[in-house]
Design a protein around this motif. Structure first.
Motif, PDB file in Angstrom:
ATOM      1  N   ASP A 235     -82.081 -25.917   0.550  1.00 54.29           N
ATOM      2  CA  ASP A 235     -81.384 -25.202   1.903  1.00 54.29           C
ATOM      3  C   ASP A 235     -80.869 -25.481   2.878  1.00 54.29           C
ATOM      4  OD1 ASP A 235     -82.911 -22.423   0.510  1.00 54.29           O
ATOM      5  OD2 ASP A 235     -84.462 -22.833   1.462  1.00 54.29           O
ATOM      6  N   ALA A 236     -79.801 -25.088   2.574  1.00 54.11           N
ATOM      7  CA  ALA A 236     -79.051 -25.578   4.369  1.00 54.11           C
ATOM      8  C   ALA A 236     -79.398 -26.000   4.927  1.00 54.11           C
ATOM      9  CB  ALA A 236     -77.698 -24.944   3.993  1.00 54.11           C
ATOM     10  N   ASP A 237     -80.062 -25.637   5.795  1.00 51.92           N
ATOM     11  CA  ASP A 237     -81.265 -25.395   7.363  1.00 51.92           C
ATOM     12  C   ASP A 237     -82.023 -26.358   7.093  1.00 51.92           C
ATOM     13  OD1 ASP A 237     -83.320 -24.215   6.061  1.00 51.92           O
ATOM     14  OD2 ASP A 237     -83.428 -22.519   6.750  1.00 51.92           O
ATOM     15  N   GLN A 238     -81.946 -27.346   6.352  1.00 48.37           N
ATOM     16  CA  GLN A 238     -82.868 -28.195   6.170  1.00 48.37           C
ATOM     17  C   GLN A 238     -82.093 -29.417   6.212  1.00 48.37           C
ATOM     18  OE1 GLN A 238     -84.406 -26.947   2.026  1.00 48.37           O
ATOM     19  NE2 GLN A 238     -85.651 -28.271   2.716  1.00 48.37           N
ATOM     20  N   VAL A 239     -80.996 -29.189   6.251  1.00 52.09           N
ATOM     21  CA  VAL A 239     -80.413 -29.748   5.999  1.00 52.09           C
ATOM     22  C   VAL A 239     -79.187 -30.070   7.993  1.00 52.09           C
ATOM     23  CG1 VAL A 239     -77.740 -31.324   5.975  1.00 52.09           C
ATOM     24  CG2 VAL A 239     -79.095 -30.994   4.538  1.00 52.09           C
ATOM     25  N   ALA A 240     -79.642 -31.452   9.325  1.00 50.49           N
ATOM     26  CA  ALA A 240     -79.486 -31.626  10.072  1.00 50.49           C
ATOM     27  C   ALA A 240     -78.303 -32.726  10.335  1.00 50.49           C
ATOM     28  CB  ALA A 240     -80.751 -32.272  11.074  1.00 50.49           C
ATOM     29  N   LEU A 241     -77.107 -32.304  11.163  1.00 49.41           N
ATOM     30  CA  LEU A 241     -76.105 -33.051  11.620  1.00 49.41           C
ATOM     31  C   LEU A 241     -76.411 -33.325  12.781  1.00 49.41           C
ATOM     32  CD1 LEU A 241     -73.063 -31.176   9.705  1.00 49.41           C
ATOM     33  CD2 LEU A 241     -74.811 -33.168   8.733  1.00 49.41           C
ATOM     34  N   GLU A 242     -75.877 -34.712  12.781  1.00 44.92           N
ATOM     35  CA  GLU A 242     -76.124 -34.866  14.636  1.00 44.92           C
ATOM     36  C   GLU A 242     -75.075 -35.746  14.802  1.00 44.92           C
ATOM     37  OE1 GLU A 242     -81.027 -36.011  14.076  1.00 44.92           O
ATOM     38  OE2 GLU A 242     -79.506 -37.906  14.783  1.00 44.92           O
ATOM     39  N   PHE A 243     -74.591 -35.313  16.185  1.00 44.40           N
ATOM     40  CA  PHE A 243     -73.405 -35.874  16.683  1.00 44.40           C
ATOM     41  C   PHE A 243     -73.170 -36.102  18.111  1.00 44.40           C
ATOM     42  CE2 PHE A 243     -72.855 -31.265  15.552  1.00 44.40           C
ATOM     43  CZ  PHE A 243     -72.884 -31.009  16.951  1.00 44.40           C
ATOM     44  N   THR A 244     -72.509 -37.249  18.393  1.00 43.23           N
ATOM     45  CA  THR A 244     -72.567 -37.452  20.141  1.00 43.23           C
ATOM     46  C   THR A 244     -71.470 -36.271  21.341  1.00 43.23           C
ATOM     47  OG1 THR A 244     -71.663 -39.546  19.880  1.00 43.23           O
ATOM     48  CG2 THR A 244     -73.830 -39.733  19.858  1.00 43.23           C
ATOM     49  N   GLU A 245     -71.827 -36.522  22.534  1.00 41.41           N
ATOM     50  CA  GLU A 245     -70.573 -36.242  22.899  1.00 41.41           C
ATOM     51  C   GLU A 245     -69.816 -36.478  23.431  1.00 41.41           C
ATOM     52  OE1 GLU A 245     -72.995 -35.884  26.886  1.00 41.41           O
ATOM     53  OE2 GLU A 245     -74.246 -36.030  26.263  1.00 41.41           O
ATOM     54  N   SER A 246     -69.454 -37.936  22.868  1.00 41.33           N
ATOM     55  CA  SER A 246     -68.597 -38.494  22.856  1.00 41.33           C
ATOM     56  C   SER A 246     -67.812 -37.797  21.508  1.00 41.33           C
ATOM     57  CB  SER A 246     -68.059 -39.429  22.434  1.00 41.33           C
ATOM     58  OG  SER A 246     -69.370 -40.839  21.556  1.00 41.33           O
ATOM     59  N   ALA A 247     -68.127 -36.997  20.561  1.00 43.79           N
ATOM     60  CA  ALA A 247     -67.978 -36.729  19.497  1.00 43.79           C
ATOM     61  C   ALA A 247     -67.038 -35.604  19.926  1.00 43.79           C
ATOM     62  CB  ALA A 247     -68.693 -36.504  18.316  1.00 43.79           C
ATOM     63  N   LEU A 248     -67.274 -34.876  20.895  1.00 41.69           N
ATOM     64  CA  LEU A 248     -67.296 -33.407  21.220  1.00 41.69           C
ATOM     65  C   LEU A 248     -66.014 -33.613  22.753  1.00 41.69           C
ATOM     66  CD1 LEU A 248     -70.438 -31.960  21.152  1.00 41.69           C
ATOM     67  CD2 LEU A 248     -68.450 -32.309  19.578  1.00 41.69           C
ATOM     68  N   ILE A 249     -65.701 -35.080  23.154  1.00 40.42           N
ATOM     69  CA  ILE A 249     -64.705 -34.638  24.518  1.00 40.42           C
ATOM     70  C   ILE A 249     -63.529 -34.346  24.001  1.00 40.42           C
ATOM     71  CG2 ILE A 249     -64.240 -36.765  25.779  1.00 40.42           C
ATOM     72  CD1 ILE A 249     -66.927 -37.965  25.906  1.00 40.42           C
ATOM     73  N   ALA A 250     -62.330 -35.246  23.044  1.00 45.84           N
ATOM     74  CA  ALA A 250     -61.656 -34.679  22.398  1.00 45.84           C
ATOM     75  C   ALA A 250     -61.719 -33.845  21.465  1.00 45.84           C
ATOM     76  CB  ALA A 250     -61.514 -36.216  21.843  1.00 45.84           C
ATOM     77  N   ALA A 251     -62.844 -32.884  21.736  1.00 48.01           N
ATOM     78  CA  ALA A 251     -62.355 -31.624  20.703  1.00 48.01           C
ATOM     79  C   ALA A 251     -61.513 -31.129  20.757  1.00 48.01           C
ATOM     80  CB  ALA A 251     -63.850 -30.961  20.496  1.00 48.01           C
ATOM     81  N   ASN A 252     -60.616 -30.435  19.289  1.00 49.41           N
ATOM     82  CA  ASN A 252     -59.019 -29.714  19.262  1.00 49.41           C
ATOM     83  C   ASN A 252     -59.691 -28.556  18.455  1.00 49.41           C
ATOM     84  OD1 ASN A 252     -59.478 -30.561  16.793  1.00 49.41           O
ATOM     85  ND2 ASN A 252     -58.497 -32.334  17.122  1.00 49.41           N
ATOM     86  N   PRO A 253     -59.115 -27.354  18.319  1.00 56.53           N
ATOM     87  CA  PRO A 253     -58.825 -26.363  17.283  1.00 56.53           C
ATOM     88  C   PRO A 253     -59.614 -26.592  16.046  1.00 56.53           C
ATOM     89  CG  PRO A 253     -56.730 -26.267  18.915  1.00 56.53           C
ATOM     90  CD  PRO A 253     -57.789 -28.053  19.161  1.00 56.53           C
ATOM     91  N   VAL A 254     -59.064 -27.735  15.770  1.00 56.44           N
ATOM     92  CA  VAL A 254     -59.643 -28.187  13.913  1.00 56.44           C
ATOM     93  C   VAL A 254     -61.078 -28.481  14.694  1.00 56.44           C
ATOM     94  CG1 VAL A 254     -59.629 -30.374  12.448  1.00 56.44           C
ATOM     95  CG2 VAL A 254     -57.604 -29.414  13.230  1.00 56.44           C
ATOM     96  N   THR A 255     -61.875 -29.479  15.819  1.00 59.21           N
ATOM     97  CA  THR A 255     -63.178 -29.517  15.239  1.00 59.21           C
ATOM     98  C   THR A 255     -63.582 -28.643  15.572  1.00 59.21           C
ATOM     99  OG1 THR A 255     -61.950 -31.618  16.773  1.00 59.21           O
ATOM    100  CG2 THR A 255     -64.974 -31.040  16.932  1.00 59.21           C
TER     101      THR A 255
END
Length: 289
Positions: free
Chosen positions: A140-160
């Motif tokens: 099930d998809a909800d058994q998979v968790a993806l972890e990312f840091t805040e730094s990965a979101l700092i440069a967030a753009n429309p693609v992200t």
């Protein structure tokens, strides 16, 4: 880097080492020498093992096992992080399917957490990689968790933002790692589809101090506030880097949901992780009292 630096033997050795690791990384991806170790995640209410965090290792051509600190930055700078991440994700979800097949009785449904880089979140093909890993392994998809840091979101753009939206549609869970060590944390919680927070080990390590009367140390105050904030937003909380019984008991009193760390287990191979399946840490003093 806006400075002058004298090139010498130390920089030459550093450059040679970096080149060598990059070459090992390229070969390891092609030759399937990527290994994944798993650190158990424990539910603090009853001590049950609910899954694990997947952590990449590389087996060099000489047999040396390289740790993430030795190659992750190089993988990022060289552009190999996407290929590495896809390999780790595929291996981790495959192991999850095997754990579920071996799960004993009515134990908790298991999950696996995988670290994701900023480059992966900015790659429009990444959701397809995730969806394929889920579908091919029958989890099930909800058994998979993806972890990312805040730094990965700092440069967030429309693609992200598009990628995060597609990952949400797939149904995987997403978590903010090292919470509290970056910037604009609260803005991220509002802007992005986050399911859980991971309290950074630097705050957990400070929970060993004694509680005296109404005095509360800074780390306890930060963890208390983080747990309360997360729960008010419908998120769950994982504490990483738990190393002592006193840290465990403090986290239980603060109603933290999950924990991982050397107190329970170091990252282990898939075969070694088998011994945790269906297990509760009965020897661990789960009662906060």
């Amino acid at each position: 880097r806006d400075r002058a630096e004298l090139f010498g033997d130390h920089l030459r050795a550093q450059a040679v080492r970096r080149h060598s690791v990059e070459q090992e990384l390229r070969a390891a991806i092609i030759e399937d020498r990527i290994e994944v170790h798993f650190q158990p995640v424990i539910r603090l209410s009853d001590g049950a093992v609910t899954g694990a965090e997947a952590l990449a290792r590389i087996r060099s051509s000489s047999g040396e096992l390289l740790q993430p600190a030795q190659f992750i930055d190089i993988a990022e700078d060289s552009g190999l992080i996407a290929d590495l991440g896809a390999k780790v994700l595929t291996i981790a979800v495959g192991r999850l399917a095997a754990w579920e097949a071996r799960r004993v009785g009515e134990g908790p449904r298991l999950s696996v957490a995988v670290n994701v880089s900023a480059r992966q979140l900015a790659d429009p093909t990444f959701p397809r990689v995730v969806a394929a890993a889920v579908e091919e392994n029958g989890v099930d998809a909800d058994q998979v968790a993806l972890e990312f840091t805040e730094s990965a979101l700092i440069a967030a753009n429309p693609v992200t933002e598009m990628v995060l939206g597609e990952l949400t549609a797939i149904g995987v869970r997403m978590g903010l790692d090292d919470f509290g060590t970056g910037f604009s944390s609260l803005a991220y919680l509002k802007r992005f589809p986050i399911d859980f927070l991971k309290i950074d080990r630097s705050f957990v390590s400070g929970l060993d101090g004694p509680e005296v009367g109404d005095d509360v140390d800074d780390d306890t105050a930060i963890v208390t506030g983080t747990v309360a904030l997360a729960h008010s937003l419908g998120l769950w909380v994982v504490a990483e880097g738990v190393e002592t019984e006193s840290q465990l008991k403090r986290l239980q009193r603060l109603q933290c949901d999950m924990a991982q760390g050397f107190y329970f287990s170091e990252p282990v191979t898939d075969a070694e992780f088998d011994r945790f399946l269906g297990r509760r840490f009965s020897e661990t003093p789960i009662s906060p009292n």
